[in-house]
Design an enzyme around this catalytic site. Sequence first.
Site, PDB file in Angstrom:
ATOM      1  CG  ASP A  34     -68.862 -58.282  43.544  1.00 31.24           C
ATOM      2  OD1 ASP A  34     -69.442 -59.322  43.886  1.00 31.24           O
ATOM      3  OD2 ASP A  34     -69.277 -57.140  43.768  1.00 31.24           O
ATOM      4  CD  GLU A  36     -61.863 -64.508  45.372  1.00 31.69           C
ATOM      5  OE1 GLU A  36     -61.036 -65.313  45.801  1.00 31.69           O
ATOM      6  OE2 GLU A  36     -62.853 -64.124  46.012  1.00 31.69           O
ATOM      7  CE  LYS A 119     -98.148 -55.950  48.054  1.00 33.06           C
ATOM      8  NZ  LYS A 119     -97.131 -56.943  47.762  1.00 33.06           N
ATOM      9  CE  LYS A 285    -100.897 -47.095  47.508  1.00 32.09           C
ATOM     10  NZ  LYS A 285    -100.032 -46.552  46.445  1.00 32.09           N
TER      11      LYS A 285
HETATM   12  S1  IVH Z   1     -97.628 -48.296  48.293  1.00 31.40           S
HETATM   13  C1  IVH Z   1     -96.578 -48.001  52.668  1.00 31.40           C
HETATM   14  N1  IVH Z   1     -98.577 -49.111  46.038  1.00 31.40           N
HETATM   15  O1  IVH Z   1     -95.866 -53.599  47.850  1.00 31.40           O
HETATM   16  C2  IVH Z   1     -97.149 -48.186  51.323  1.00 31.40           C
HETATM   17  N2  IVH Z   1     -96.925 -50.485  47.081  1.00 31.40           N
HETATM   18  O2  IVH Z   1     -96.043 -54.638  50.620  1.00 31.40           O
HETATM   19  C3  IVH Z   1     -96.412 -49.185  50.490  1.00 31.40           C
HETATM   20  N3  IVH Z   1     -96.297 -52.475  45.798  1.00 31.40           N
HETATM   21  O3  IVH Z   1     -92.788 -52.459  49.069  1.00 31.40           O
HETATM   22  C4  IVH Z   1     -96.164 -48.746  49.140  1.00 31.40           C
HETATM   23  N4  IVH Z   1     -97.644 -52.109  44.105  1.00 31.40           N
HETATM   24  O4  IVH Z   1     -92.978 -52.947  46.578  1.00 31.40           O
HETATM   25  C5  IVH Z   1     -97.725 -49.391  47.033  1.00 31.40           C
HETATM   26  N5  IVH Z   1     -99.533 -49.670  44.024  1.00 31.40           N
HETATM   27  C6  IVH Z   1     -98.680 -49.946  44.999  1.00 31.40           C
HETATM   28  C7  IVH Z   1     -97.836 -51.101  44.986  1.00 31.40           C
HETATM   29  C8  IVH Z   1     -96.983 -51.331  46.059  1.00 31.40           C
HETATM   30  C9  IVH Z   1     -96.714 -52.917  44.604  1.00 31.40           C
HETATM   31  C10 IVH Z   1     -95.288 -53.151  46.649  1.00 31.40           C
HETATM   32  C11 IVH Z   1     -94.116 -52.293  47.058  1.00 31.40           C
HETATM   33  C12 IVH Z   1     -94.088 -52.338  48.558  1.00 31.40           C
HETATM   34  C13 IVH Z   1     -94.901 -53.548  48.857  1.00 31.40           C
HETATM   35  C14 IVH Z   1     -95.561 -53.426  50.203  1.00 31.40           C
END
Ligand code: IVH
Length: 672
Positions: A34, A36, A119, A285
């Site tokens: 960093d 450098e 997601k 979920k």
């Molecule tokens: S819940 C164990 N909720 O997805 C449960 N994750 O593949 C994992 N992500 O590392 C977290 N939207 O970066 C959850 N509504 C959401 C999410 C979410 C994006 C990402 C998060 C996680 C990855 C898992």
Amino acid sequence: MEKKESEKLYLNKIKEINKHNKLYYSEDSPIISDKEYDELKKEILELESKYSFLNHKDSPSKKVGFKPSKNFKKQKHKVPMLSLSNVFDKEDLINFEKKIKNYLNLKKDQLFEYSVEPKIDGISASLTYKDGVLILGLSRGDGTEGEVITENLKTISDIPKKINFKDFPKNVEIRGEVYIKKNDFEKLKNKFANPRNAASGSLRQKDSSETKKIPLKFIAYTFGYFQNNNFSKQSDFLKSLKKWGFKTSKYNNTITKINDLIKNHNSVEEKRYELEYDVDGLVYKINDLKLQNRLGFVGNAPRWAAAHKFSAASSFSKILNIDIQVGRTGALTPVAKVEPVNIGGVVVSNATLHNEDEINKKDIRIGDVVKIERAGDVIPHVVTVDLSKRNEKNKKFKFPDKCPSCGSKVEKEFNNQTKKFDAVKRCSSEGYTCEKIAIEKIKHFVSKEALNIDGLGKKVVEKLWEKNFIRYPQDIFRLDYDKIKSLDGWGQQSIMNLKYSINSSKKISLNKFIYALGIRHIGQENAKLISKHLQKKQNFLKINNNFDFKTFLNIDGIGEIQISSLKKFFSINENLNVVKELSNYLIIENEANNVSGKLRNYSFMITGKLNGISRAEVKTIIEKNSGKILSSVSKKLNYIIVGDNPTTKKVTQAKALGTKIIDQNELMRLLN
Ligand code: IVH
């Protein structure tokens, strides 16, 4: 300095900084420190202020976001940050629900309410609040250990620094996604491949004032550590997050039936390009937090959640050549080199062809125009050939019958379970004799999930190999730093950083050590199972050709495939030597022995059907209470739990050995 001279010097420095940006951002293999880098940046800025005619689009004065530091302090997550398993269609979804019902021993027609959330394709972060004050911010890291990036996270305006609500938990960790809005990314397009990389790069700036320049956003979606959690539903928790001042997604929803999940998926997928952030699917979920708790985890993903992915982006391009790559386990993977093409915002020039069978089945030839798909972080792959564009001169591809790296013969393995030959051809050499395999083994050894040596990226390993500095993993601990210093691009500071990273990697848990060896079929989860079973490092270091691997059959999750792979590994002297030499350089820590549970020192076996609870759940409960599960009757077995229609042979054997025979209720009594 003359105008011409200063211009030449300036352009050279711009070229230099571009090289390091590329090494850092695209190849993840920085070769300067960093410090450098900062010096180089300063020199450019000084030249610009001295000679006002100097001005280049790639100058750091024109770019937001500079080189982030890779040397953040690390800290263990109180609750691991896991991944999600994927589902792609209705069938997968039905299966996902079926597994849940089996585990909970529920009827087929049982309905579940799901919390449905987009997601977001960003970077997850964890925020710890104590008495309403944000005291710690961590990146995901390898899921077990994250980087302390509190100051950088504090620059994000969506993240509350202080929360005054009476009902805000006293001690809680809030988790969510850091991302960049698609329209904000437009301005950063020249520097990063996609919004996700931009968010990750910006979040890991050494200087938080650099992070502040980038419009990062945060959406909260779950909790990690949570003292006195009284919530009963995920959807209620999301509502409270909003009330407490966190941003949550406006697309969050609760849905019960699989058909409705599919309808909702179709409708969100249709409008995914209208959303202000990149979304690569929906997360489902189980809404009931008590059920989530009972369901727990399998491997590194929860049983109670899944990501329903959107379909992949695709494009057409021409195959220029087919390369054969040799992987760590000797697998020969054909890769199509294609004319660069933009697929969903990322320029693709390589696409996997998987294996020989796949090439033959799809009749893929050099010169063909093919459809390529890319989904999230997955490697792009060739889907079909556009036969209407085929040139008659394009010849059928002949897959090599010798390893392109070492010339050994290649073979397909026979799978005893499927009674078929594998689709994958493998190099038949053993140990470290094949150059490509050896390099890949070393890359695996230093990778994030194994020894996690910062500064030893893939390109650096290749360079050190090319220079003959390393041949085995243990060579990393006896590097001649004077020789490395003489290589192009290495300076005092980068050598110091490398020494530091190598030294800090020496303390390692037994399970990571086992994983780092790169034994085929022994991934992170199996390495954990073996390490938990053996407990002491001496037990592992004792293993050699004469070891009785059958004892591993007692480990739930380890089967014949893993055992035959372990046998093969330990039958090769070169491997035994690697293990021995590494044990001299490393401080291998014994597996933490959880002896606090009620069932400590006791082993159990289950036979027959249990009432109202699945075997899998009983096993988890026993293990949570420090008990051991065995899969066969032996003198080591303390209890056999007998349900309906047990295997008579097992019960007879147990009786003969004097093993205690109990039923489900007696087990519950042992647990109080
Ligand atoms: S819940 C164990 N909720 O997805 C449960 N994750 O593949 C994992 N992500 O590392 C977290 N939207 O970066 C959850 N509504 C959401 C999410 C979410 C994006 C990402 C998060 C996680 C990855 C898992």
